[in-house]
Design a protein around this motif. Structure first.
Motif, PDB file in Angstrom:
ATOM      1  N   GLU A 110       0.813  -1.218   0.000  1.00  0.00           N
ATOM      2  CA  GLU A 110       0.000   0.000   0.000  1.00  0.00           C
ATOM      3  C   GLU A 110       0.848   1.271   0.000  1.00  0.00           C
ATOM      4  O   GLU A 110       0.308   2.375   0.088  1.00  0.00           O
ATOM      5  CB  GLU A 110      -0.920   0.003   1.230  1.00  0.00           C
ATOM      6  CG  GLU A 110      -1.902  -1.154   1.274  1.00  0.00           C
ATOM      7  CD  GLU A 110      -2.841  -1.167   0.083  1.00  0.00           C
ATOM      8  OE1 GLU A 110      -3.229  -0.064  -0.369  1.00  0.00           O
ATOM      9  OE2 GLU A 110      -3.168  -2.270  -0.399  1.00  0.00           O
ATOM     10  N   LEU A 111       2.172   1.101  -0.090  1.00  0.00           N
ATOM     11  CA  LEU A 111       3.102   2.233  -0.094  1.00  0.00           C
ATOM     12  C   LEU A 111       2.972   3.076   1.167  1.00  0.00           C
ATOM     13  O   LEU A 111       3.114   4.306   1.145  1.00  0.00           O
ATOM     14  CB  LEU A 111       2.891   3.106  -1.338  1.00  0.00           C
ATOM     15  CG  LEU A 111       3.022   2.394  -2.691  1.00  0.00           C
ATOM     16  CD1 LEU A 111       2.799   3.377  -3.833  1.00  0.00           C
ATOM     17  CD2 LEU A 111       4.386   1.731  -2.820  1.00  0.00           C
ATOM     18  N   ASP A 112       2.708   2.410   2.284  1.00  0.00           N
ATOM     19  CA  ASP A 112       2.560   3.104   3.562  1.00  0.00           C
ATOM     20  C   ASP A 112       3.861   3.141   4.363  1.00  0.00           C
ATOM     21  O   ASP A 112       3.879   3.652   5.493  1.00  0.00           O
ATOM     22  CB  ASP A 112       1.479   2.420   4.413  1.00  0.00           C
ATOM     23  CG  ASP A 112       0.084   2.634   3.851  1.00  0.00           C
ATOM     24  OD1 ASP A 112      -0.114   3.655   3.161  1.00  0.00           O
ATOM     25  OD2 ASP A 112      -0.788   1.777   4.086  1.00  0.00           O
ATOM     26  N   VAL A 113       4.936   2.592   3.813  1.00  0.00           N
ATOM     27  CA  VAL A 113       6.207   2.564   4.524  1.00  0.00           C
ATOM     28  C   VAL A 113       7.330   2.804   3.520  1.00  0.00           C
ATOM     29  O   VAL A 113       7.263   2.345   2.377  1.00  0.00           O
ATOM     30  CB  VAL A 113       6.397   1.209   5.248  1.00  0.00           C
ATOM     31  CG1 VAL A 113       6.423   0.051   4.265  1.00  0.00           C
ATOM     32  CG2 VAL A 113       7.668   1.212   6.095  1.00  0.00           C
ATOM     33  N   THR A 114       8.337   3.574   3.922  1.00  0.00           N
ATOM     34  CA  THR A 114       9.494   3.805   3.064  1.00  0.00           C
ATOM     35  C   THR A 114      10.567   2.760   3.355  1.00  0.00           C
ATOM     36  O   THR A 114      10.503   2.045   4.360  1.00  0.00           O
ATOM     37  CB  THR A 114      10.090   5.202   3.310  1.00  0.00           C
ATOM     38  OG1 THR A 114      10.663   5.237   4.628  1.00  0.00           O
ATOM     39  CG2 THR A 114       9.022   6.278   3.187  1.00  0.00           C
ATOM     40  N   ILE A 115      11.566   2.683   2.482  1.00  0.00           N
ATOM     41  CA  ILE A 115      12.651   1.733   2.698  1.00  0.00           C
ATOM     42  C   ILE A 115      13.402   2.061   3.976  1.00  0.00           C
ATOM     43  O   ILE A 115      13.874   1.179   4.694  1.00  0.00           O
ATOM     44  CB  ILE A 115      13.616   1.718   1.487  1.00  0.00           C
ATOM     45  CG1 ILE A 115      14.673   0.622   1.644  1.00  0.00           C
ATOM     46  CG2 ILE A 115      14.275   3.065   1.299  1.00  0.00           C
ATOM     47  CD1 ILE A 115      14.127  -0.766   1.650  1.00  0.00           C
ATOM     48  N   TRP A 116      13.487   3.372   4.320  1.00  0.00           N
ATOM     49  CA  TRP A 116      14.200   3.761   5.538  1.00  0.00           C
ATOM     50  C   TRP A 116      13.430   3.304   6.770  1.00  0.00           C
ATOM     51  O   TRP A 116      14.007   2.808   7.736  1.00  0.00           O
ATOM     52  CB  TRP A 116      14.400   5.272   5.561  1.00  0.00           C
ATOM     53  CG  TRP A 116      14.812   5.832   4.236  1.00  0.00           C
ATOM     54  CD1 TRP A 116      14.140   6.753   3.493  1.00  0.00           C
ATOM     55  CD2 TRP A 116      15.968   5.483   3.468  1.00  0.00           C
ATOM     56  NE1 TRP A 116      14.805   7.004   2.320  1.00  0.00           N
ATOM     57  CE2 TRP A 116      15.925   6.243   2.279  1.00  0.00           C
ATOM     58  CE3 TRP A 116      17.037   4.609   3.678  1.00  0.00           C
ATOM     59  CZ2 TRP A 116      16.910   6.158   1.310  1.00  0.00           C
ATOM     60  CZ3 TRP A 116      18.013   4.518   2.711  1.00  0.00           C
ATOM     61  CH2 TRP A 116      17.951   5.282   1.545  1.00  0.00           C
ATOM     62  N   GLU A 117      12.112   3.479   6.743  1.00  0.00           N
ATOM     63  CA  GLU A 117      11.298   3.041   7.872  1.00  0.00           C
ATOM     64  C   GLU A 117      11.301   1.519   7.980  1.00  0.00           C
ATOM     65  O   GLU A 117      11.259   0.958   9.075  1.00  0.00           O
ATOM     66  CB  GLU A 117       9.868   3.554   7.711  1.00  0.00           C
ATOM     67  CG  GLU A 117       9.754   5.070   7.784  1.00  0.00           C
ATOM     68  CD  GLU A 117       8.407   5.570   7.290  1.00  0.00           C
ATOM     69  OE1 GLU A 117       8.002   6.656   7.721  1.00  0.00           O
ATOM     70  OE2 GLU A 117       7.774   4.879   6.469  1.00  0.00           O
ATOM     71  N   LEU A 118      11.365   0.858   6.828  1.00  0.00           N
ATOM     72  CA  LEU A 118      11.362  -0.600   6.823  1.00  0.00           C
ATOM     73  C   LEU A 118      12.585  -1.140   7.550  1.00  0.00           C
ATOM     74  O   LEU A 118      12.517  -2.137   8.265  1.00  0.00           O
ATOM     75  CB  LEU A 118      11.330  -1.110   5.383  1.00  0.00           C
ATOM     76  CG  LEU A 118      10.901  -2.559   5.166  1.00  0.00           C
ATOM     77  CD1 LEU A 118       9.456  -2.758   5.596  1.00  0.00           C
ATOM     78  CD2 LEU A 118      11.064  -2.948   3.708  1.00  0.00           C
ATOM     79  N   HIS A 119      13.712  -0.468   7.374  1.00  0.00           N
ATOM     80  CA  HIS A 119      14.938  -0.874   8.060  1.00  0.00           C
ATOM     81  C   HIS A 119      15.032  -0.282   9.456  1.00  0.00           C
ATOM     82  O   HIS A 119      15.929  -0.617  10.213  1.00  0.00           O
ATOM     83  CB  HIS A 119      16.162  -0.448   7.244  1.00  0.00           C
ATOM     84  CG  HIS A 119      16.457  -1.368   6.100  1.00  0.00           C
ATOM     85  ND1 HIS A 119      17.426  -2.331   6.158  1.00  0.00           N
ATOM     86  CD2 HIS A 119      15.893  -1.482   4.878  1.00  0.00           C
ATOM     87  CE1 HIS A 119      17.470  -2.993   5.014  1.00  0.00           C
ATOM     88  NE2 HIS A 119      16.554  -2.495   4.219  1.00  0.00           N
ATOM     89  N   ASP A 120      14.118   0.640   9.761  1.00  0.00           N
ATOM     90  CA  ASP A 120      14.071   1.247  11.090  1.00  0.00           C
ATOM     91  C   ASP A 120      15.371   1.948  11.441  1.00  0.00           C
ATOM     92  O   ASP A 120      15.833   1.930  12.581  1.00  0.00           O
ATOM     93  CB  ASP A 120      13.755   0.198  12.156  1.00  0.00           C
ATOM     94  CG  ASP A 120      13.247   0.845  13.441  1.00  0.00           C
ATOM     95  OD1 ASP A 120      13.452   0.264  14.516  1.00  0.00           O
ATOM     96  OD2 ASP A 120      12.651   1.937  13.358  1.00  0.00           O
ATOM     97  N   VAL A 121      15.985   2.563  10.427  1.00  0.00           N
ATOM     98  CA  VAL A 121      17.231   3.294  10.626  1.00  0.00           C
ATOM     99  C   VAL A 121      17.175   4.560   9.796  1.00  0.00           C
ATOM    100  O   VAL A 121      16.725   4.543   8.662  1.00  0.00           O
ATOM    101  CB  VAL A 121      18.459   2.453  10.197  1.00  0.00           C
ATOM    102  CG1 VAL A 121      19.713   3.314  10.170  1.00  0.00           C
ATOM    103  CG2 VAL A 121      18.663   1.287  11.146  1.00  0.00           C
ATOM    104  N   ASP A 122      17.627   5.669  10.360  1.00  0.00           N
ATOM    105  CA  ASP A 122      17.743   6.907   9.611  1.00  0.00           C
ATOM    106  C   ASP A 122      19.138   6.965   9.006  1.00  0.00           C
ATOM    107  O   ASP A 122      20.122   7.073   9.729  1.00  0.00           O
ATOM    108  CB  ASP A 122      17.529   8.105  10.537  1.00  0.00           C
ATOM    109  CG  ASP A 122      17.602   9.429   9.793  1.00  0.00           C
ATOM    110  OD1 ASP A 122      17.868   9.405   8.580  1.00  0.00           O
ATOM    111  OD2 ASP A 122      17.402  10.474  10.435  1.00  0.00           O
ATOM    112  N   PRO A 123      19.267   6.860   7.671  1.00  0.00           N
ATOM    113  CA  PRO A 123      20.603   6.832   7.069  1.00  0.00           C
ATOM    114  C   PRO A 123      21.307   8.166   7.174  1.00  0.00           C
ATOM    115  O   PRO A 123      22.484   8.243   6.881  1.00  0.00           O
ATOM    116  CB  PRO A 123      20.317   6.486   5.616  1.00  0.00           C
ATOM    117  CG  PRO A 123      18.948   7.033   5.372  1.00  0.00           C
ATOM    118  CD  PRO A 123      18.206   6.822   6.665  1.00  0.00           C
TER     119      PRO A 123
END
Length: 248
Positions: free
Chosen positions: A235-248
């Motif tokens: 549903e495009l409700d999460v970004t790849i950054w949120e998926l990894h739970d890390v702020d690059p």
């Protein structure tokens, strides 16, 4: 490959190459794996005179109060490693490295390296002989030659951020000029000979900034079907950054 906790404390890189798997060169790497028994615990721990209680504390690490990088407190080097003593280190939240270190040899020891941690940044110097005794593992280089080179930074604990760069053409004392020797003008890097490799004034060396990208390490099919957050991905409700739970 330079690793902050598996090779740097001994002054080496870990010599690997990637084909169908990440293979190591012949010889012995700078690290090994210690056994762990559910009843008896690990084989080794840190000397309590170096690391209080023989182990780091998990909750302190989560809170960000762990020892500074580069202090050696994270590495089970031979001089600070002792047999595990449950009377000292068996407690809730005790963290003991899985990878004891030892002196490498053979082709696996072709790369020397040293890192310095300051201002939240690693500064790393890597070195190797132009010609080694292991040409099957380590490419023999020559002054005037031009070789493929690409940077990569793998960071994170568990999330495995694999930042990679485009390949470049590295000339040893010569600048790649023909189309066969370079991909683009901006991809040209020339290495310069210095009188003493152990005494380089890095402030006088031209800087080269390289852009790295995170290409992703999971197939889209797995992300939208098998992943624990597959519905949010679809549903495009999460970004790849949120998926990894890390702020690059």
């Amino acid at each position: 490959m330079w690793r902050a906790h598996r090779s740097d404390p001994l002054g080496y890189g870990t010599d690997h190459h990637v084909l169908d798997y990440r293979h190591t060169d012949a010889g012995r790497d700078s690290y090994t794996t210690q056994g762990w028994d559910p009843e008896r615990g690990p084989e080794l721990m840190s000397d309590p005179a170096v690391v209080a209680g023989g182990a780091l504390d998990y909750q302190a690490a989560l809170d960000g109060t762990y020892p500074p990088q580069g202090t050696g407190a994270y590495a089970l080097t031979p001089e600070v490693t002792v047999p595990y003593d449950p009377a000292v280190a068996e407690r809730e939240g005790a963290m003991i490295p899985r990878r004891p270190l030892h002196e490498p040899h053979g082709s696996a020891a072709d790369w020397g390296a040293s890192g310095r941690w300051a201002d939240a940044t690693w500064t790393v110097e890597m070195r190797r002989a132009l010609r080694t005794d292991h040409p099957g593992d380590t490419t023999r280089l020559r002054p005037g030659g031009v070789y493929d080179w690409a940077p990569a930074v793998h960071a994170g604990a568990g999330q495995r951020w694999h930042w990679v760069g485009s390949p470049h053409r590295l000339g040893l004392g010569t600048e790649p000029t023909s189309p066969a020797e370079r991909y683009a003008d901006r991809a040209t890097i020339t290495a310069t000979r210095v009188p003493d490799a152990g005494r380089v004034d890095w402030n006088a060396v031209p800087e080269h900034t390289r852009t790295l990208v995170f290409p992703g390490v999971t197939a889209w099919r797995d992300l939208v079907t098998d992943h624990s957050r597959a519905a949010a991905v679809r549903e495009l409700d999460v970004t790849i950054w949120e998926l990894h739970d890390v702020d690059p």
